[in-house]
Design an enzyme around this catalytic site. Structure first.
Site, PDB file in Angstrom:
ATOM      1  N   SER A 180      -1.178  24.203  18.340  1.00  0.00           N
ATOM      2  CA  SER A 180      -2.228  23.700  17.464  1.00  0.00           C
ATOM      3  C   SER A 180      -3.554  24.396  17.806  1.00  0.00           C
ATOM      4  O   SER A 180      -3.638  25.625  17.708  1.00  0.00           O
ATOM      5  CB  SER A 180      -2.326  22.184  17.576  1.00  0.00           C
ATOM      6  OG  SER A 180      -3.174  21.666  16.573  1.00  0.00           O
ATOM      7  N   ASP A 193      16.179  18.766  -1.504  1.00  0.00           N
ATOM      8  CA  ASP A 193      17.023  18.724  -0.300  1.00  0.00           C
ATOM      9  C   ASP A 193      18.294  19.536  -0.496  1.00  0.00           C
ATOM     10  O   ASP A 193      18.736  20.274   0.383  1.00  0.00           O
ATOM     11  CB  ASP A 193      17.348  17.268   0.033  1.00  0.00           C
ATOM     12  CG  ASP A 193      18.093  17.103   1.358  1.00  0.00           C
ATOM     13  OD1 ASP A 193      18.367  18.119   2.019  1.00  0.00           O
ATOM     14  OD2 ASP A 193      18.400  15.961   1.719  1.00  0.00           O
ATOM     15  N   ASP A 218      19.314  23.975  -0.339  1.00  0.00           N
ATOM     16  CA  ASP A 218      19.765  24.813   0.771  1.00  0.00           C
ATOM     17  C   ASP A 218      21.261  24.671   1.015  1.00  0.00           C
ATOM     18  O   ASP A 218      21.800  25.213   1.980  1.00  0.00           O
ATOM     19  CB  ASP A 218      18.988  24.480   2.053  1.00  0.00           C
ATOM     20  CG  ASP A 218      19.008  22.987   2.370  1.00  0.00           C
ATOM     21  OD1 ASP A 218      19.952  22.292   1.954  1.00  0.00           O
ATOM     22  OD2 ASP A 218      18.060  22.516   3.029  1.00  0.00           O
ATOM     23  N   ASP A 238      20.731  16.935   3.889  1.00  0.00           N
ATOM     24  CA  ASP A 238      20.562  16.570   5.297  1.00  0.00           C
ATOM     25  C   ASP A 238      19.169  16.045   5.609  1.00  0.00           C
ATOM     26  O   ASP A 238      18.759  15.995   6.765  1.00  0.00           O
ATOM     27  CB  ASP A 238      20.858  17.780   6.186  1.00  0.00           C
ATOM     28  CG  ASP A 238      20.000  18.995   5.837  1.00  0.00           C
ATOM     29  OD1 ASP A 238      19.193  18.905   4.880  1.00  0.00           O
ATOM     30  OD2 ASP A 238      20.148  20.033   6.504  1.00  0.00           O
ATOM     31  N   ASP A 250       4.286  21.141   8.096  1.00  0.00           N
ATOM     32  CA  ASP A 250       3.134  20.750   8.919  1.00  0.00           C
ATOM     33  C   ASP A 250       2.103  20.035   8.054  1.00  0.00           C
ATOM     34  O   ASP A 250       1.654  20.564   7.033  1.00  0.00           O
ATOM     35  CB  ASP A 250       2.524  21.989   9.572  1.00  0.00           C
ATOM     36  CG  ASP A 250       1.602  21.645  10.731  1.00  0.00           C
ATOM     37  OD1 ASP A 250       0.800  20.697  10.606  1.00  0.00           O
ATOM     38  OD2 ASP A 250       1.685  22.322  11.768  1.00  0.00           O
ATOM     39  N   HIS A 270       3.683  18.532  12.267  1.00  0.00           N
ATOM     40  CA  HIS A 270       2.808  18.919  13.374  1.00  0.00           C
ATOM     41  C   HIS A 270       3.241  18.164  14.621  1.00  0.00           C
ATOM     42  O   HIS A 270       2.619  17.177  15.044  1.00  0.00           O
ATOM     43  CB  HIS A 270       1.357  18.634  13.026  1.00  0.00           C
ATOM     44  CG  HIS A 270       0.376  19.441  13.830  1.00  0.00           C
ATOM     45  ND1 HIS A 270       0.221  20.802  13.664  1.00  0.00           N
ATOM     46  CD2 HIS A 270      -0.503  19.089  14.806  1.00  0.00           C
ATOM     47  CE1 HIS A 270      -0.702  21.246  14.488  1.00  0.00           C
ATOM     48  NE2 HIS A 270      -1.152  20.223  15.205  1.00  0.00           N
TER      49      HIS A 270
END
Length: 741
Positions: free
Chosen positions: A235, A304, A307, A311, A477, A515
């Site tokens: 960070s 979701d 891909d 999951d 993030d 984050h």
């Protein structure tokens, strides 16, 4: 009596301090006003020359190693630190035995000390240094976090490292850190920045001062310099790591920068933009927790699966991004007015866009010519509400002044930044500050950017002496935009070339990772990877990351290098990395592989027993349904419209709510406006059909005979029907004789 390193150095330090004091007095002091320190480096280019590493008078060579207790009271003169200070003092040096309660680091010497500021109104820099008895001749510098103010004591484990791996101190590294030159109980307290020297220290100067002092004490303790030196940060600490090698490229051999706040000023400007969207106009754009969860759940439902694995992780971020317009359209309340928690008003949609979209600075530039701050992937899996994050949009639709715990996390830090970094007006109304046009504060924003940002893309001096860089950022993030890190990585390539970047940088992006939060938090041994690269020449490749989220702990994914992402192969456990591969594809999720290549007519029927044809133009997605035979309607007009993609080969139509789906093999499911009522009649049609065009008509042999029951549609209406069906062959199908056995 304190031990002093060199009287001549101390005398020179006194003269230097006097000279600096005179300069400071001429500039009106360092307590405010935004004038800055004229003698403090302002984000210099990483050119490897004197600007990168100013000449430093080396400490006297150590003849023998000092015992831990001998370090207590030791002082370093200002001339032994390469940036302006009033010197440094070791306030304590305590031997810590391996058997002491709470000590899991082995025998070591715990050193604490201070670095004195030039400005008497500035606070001290507190530093911590840990010197293990079994030293491996390596050092690690740990970066800070948030607005700093809390001492980084160097005893931490590797961030996002293996859970059972000991802290570097326990492995023999000498470790150190500091508090960046101010003290606070909160890492979101920005009041320190009202002082020029404290702001400059936070911007990166404290790192160099601490490094110089720590390395001098390492030499004093062991009698030799370290063979390798590393910097690890997350960070703000990730920004620290990058800022350091941009300014002083020769001091470290390898760096790990996790989720780095490198475009620091852009981040804070983005914080303010989000706050303005949330709270201006009486808070019309503010989102309740339920509305925020609605946004997140809608994104997950749509993205979701892109891909290949359902999951709870959106891994195909860029394909998901192509659904933004559709998702926002689905979320919009009828008429654009707020009708409750099941939809978003136009003002709330604008807030989602403010969080999602980058800030483009057209009227001014930040440090290093940066004119953009990346947005947050709120429409691609980033979470700002719910159990996987504590950084939310607050509980009130109007903020306190200053912003507090009831307000959006993003806005709290942006508010502190405007008040203390820029305007230095403690009660300034940050909602009146326009990030795209700061007006009278434009020059000050650029000045602060030069002090605090780590966006210089030319790392060739660092790489030129063998330095290596590992960066990692979560694609979800919610605090520091991963898109700013991606922008920086692209700029490195544009500046230094793909080859140099490939040889010296590894940049990993992690789907589902926030984050230090999120639905997937990776554990992997980044320090071992860095050491193997720096010391053994073994460049890191695709690693395996173990999920540290308690509910899913232990599942694994490949740690993919940007721009690739982990795609499920279609079989095997969803929790095993071996069943995924890193790919770079980002196909259009609205595209359908089952569409015809050219204008095509499908033939079939509907639930009313009507025969029909459906003409599809794949270029425009226009359609026409023609009723070919019907007892319910006489001379029916064709029904036309346009199909709108919903993803995965499904399309909305103008047929009373019917959804058309193109399936493999030329099969079309859909609907047509019913002959009676306001609903639609489901239809099934086929691209490939058998037409009996022989004259006279040829009937093939019977293929199957079976009974059927159903509804017969006739001129007098529908009635229950039962009968026998004979299904004939459409052509000749040879049958090979079976051989007995």
């Amino acid at each position: 009596m304190p031990t002093r390193l060199g009287l001549p150095s101390m005398l020179r330090a006194g003269a230097t301090a006097l000279g600096l004091s005179l300069i400071l007095a001429a500039c009106g002091g360092g307590g405010g006003g935004g004038g800055g320190f004229p003698f403090l480096p302002v984000n210099p280019p990483a050119n490897g020359g004197d600007g990168g590493n100013p000449p430093v008078e080396p400490p006297p060579p150590a003849q023998t190693a000092k015992a831990c207790a001998e370090l207590a009271g030791m002082s370093l003169a200002a001339a032994q630190i390469s940036l302006p200070t009033q010197g440094a003092t070791v306030t304590s040096a305590t031997p810590v035995a391996a058997g002491e309660a709470g000590n899991s680091y082995g025998d070591y010497c715990r050193v604490r000390g201070t670095i004195q500021p030039v400005d008497p109104n500035s606070q001290l820099i507190n530093f911590a240094l840990n010197l293990p008895e079994k030293w491996n001749q390596k050092t690690i510098h740990f970066g800070g976090g948030g607005f700093d103010g809390v001492l980084i004591d160097g005893t931490e484990q590797i961030r996002f490292g293996p859970r059972d791996k000991p802290a570097p101190l326990a492995l023999g590294y000498a470790t150190y850190g500091d508090d960046s030159g101010h003290q606070s109980s909160s890492i979101t307290d920005g009041k320190f920045a009202a002082n020029d020297e404290q702001l400059a220290n936070y911007g990166g100067l404290s790192l160099k001062k601490t490094r110089d002092v720590a390395q001098a004490l390492v030499l004093a303790r062991y009698g030799v310099k370290p063979k390798k030196a590393y910097f690890l940060g997350t960070s703000t600490g990730g920004r620290d790591a990058l800022s350091y090698i941009q300014r002083w490229p020769l001091d470290y051999d390898g760096v790990i920068a996790n989720e780095p706040a490198l475009n620091y000023t852009g981040t804070r400007l983005s914080n303010v933009a989000v706050g303005r969207a949330l709270y201006n106009n009486g808070g019309a754009g503010w989102l309740t927790k339920k509305k925020t969860l609605l946004v997140q759940d809608t994104v997950k439902q749509r993205c979701d699966k892109l891909d290949g694995a359902v999951d709870n992780i959106v891994s195909n971020v860029e394909s998901c991004r192509q659904l933004n317009a559709q998702i926002l359209s689905d979320l919009l309340c009828p008429g654009g007015t707020d009708t409750g928690d099941t939809c978003l008003s136009k003002a709330q949609i604008d807030t989602v866009k403010a969080i999602e979209s980058p800030l483009e600075f057209s009227s001014y530039a930040l440090a290093n010519g940066v004119k953009r701050a990346g947005g947050y992937n709120l429409l691609e899996g980033t979470l700002v509400a719910g159990p996987y994050t504590t950084r939310d949009l607050g509980t009130d639709n109007q903020p306190d002044n200053p912003a507090g715990t009831n307000d959006a996390n993003m806005y709290v830090t942006g508010d502190q930044w405007v008040k203390f970094f820029v305007t230095r007006i403690t009660d300034f109304d940050t909602l009146t500050f326009d990030p795209l046009n700061p007006g009278a504060y434009t020059a000050r924003v650029t000045e602060v950017s030069n002090l605090t940002d780590a966006t210089n893309p030319d790392l060739s001096p660092f790489f030129g002496h063998g330095g290596k860089l590992i960066m990692l950022h979560g694609l979800a993030d919610e605090v520091i935009s991963n898109n700013s890190t991606i922008d920086y990585y692209k700029q490195m390539i544009a500046t230094m070339g793909q080859t140099m970047v490939d040889q010296n940088v590894r940049f990993y992006t992690v789907p589902g990772m926030g984050h230090g939060t999120g639905v997937f938090i990776p554990n992997w041994d980044s320090l071992a990877a860095l050491e193997g690269w720096v010391e053994g020449g073994l460049a890191p490749a695709t690693a395996v990351a173990v999920d540290a989220v308690p509910a899913t702990y232990g599942r694994t994914r490949p740690l993919c290098q940007y721009p690739s992402w982990p795609k499920y192969g279609g079989s095997g456990s969803l929790d095993a990395a071996i069943n995924y591969s890193c790919v770079t594809e980002a196909g259009n999720p609205l595209a359908c592989q089952n569409l015809p290549a050219a204008v095509t007519t499908y033939k079939g029927g509907n639930s009313f027993g009507e025969e029909l044809s459906v003409r599809i133009d794949p270029a425009t997605m226009a359609y026409t349904v023609t009723i070919d035979a019907s007892v319910q309607r006489k001379d029916p007009a064709p029904s036309s419209g346009k199909l709108v993609s919903q993803g995965l080969c499904s399309y909305t139509s103008d047929e009373a709510g019917a959804v058309f789906t193109f399936a493999p093999g030329g099969v079309l499911q859909g609907g047509v406006k019913a002959p009676v009522g306001a609903s639609f009649a489901p239809l099934l049609a086929f691209q490939n059909t058998f037409d009996n065009v022989l004259d006279p008509t040829e009937f093939k042999p019977v293929s199957d005979i079976f009974n059927t029951v159903g509804v017969q549609q006739g001129a007098s209406g529908a009635k229950v029907y039962a009968g026998a069906v004979r299904l004939r062959d459409a052509g000749f199908l040879p049958v090979l004789p079976q051989r007995g056995g």
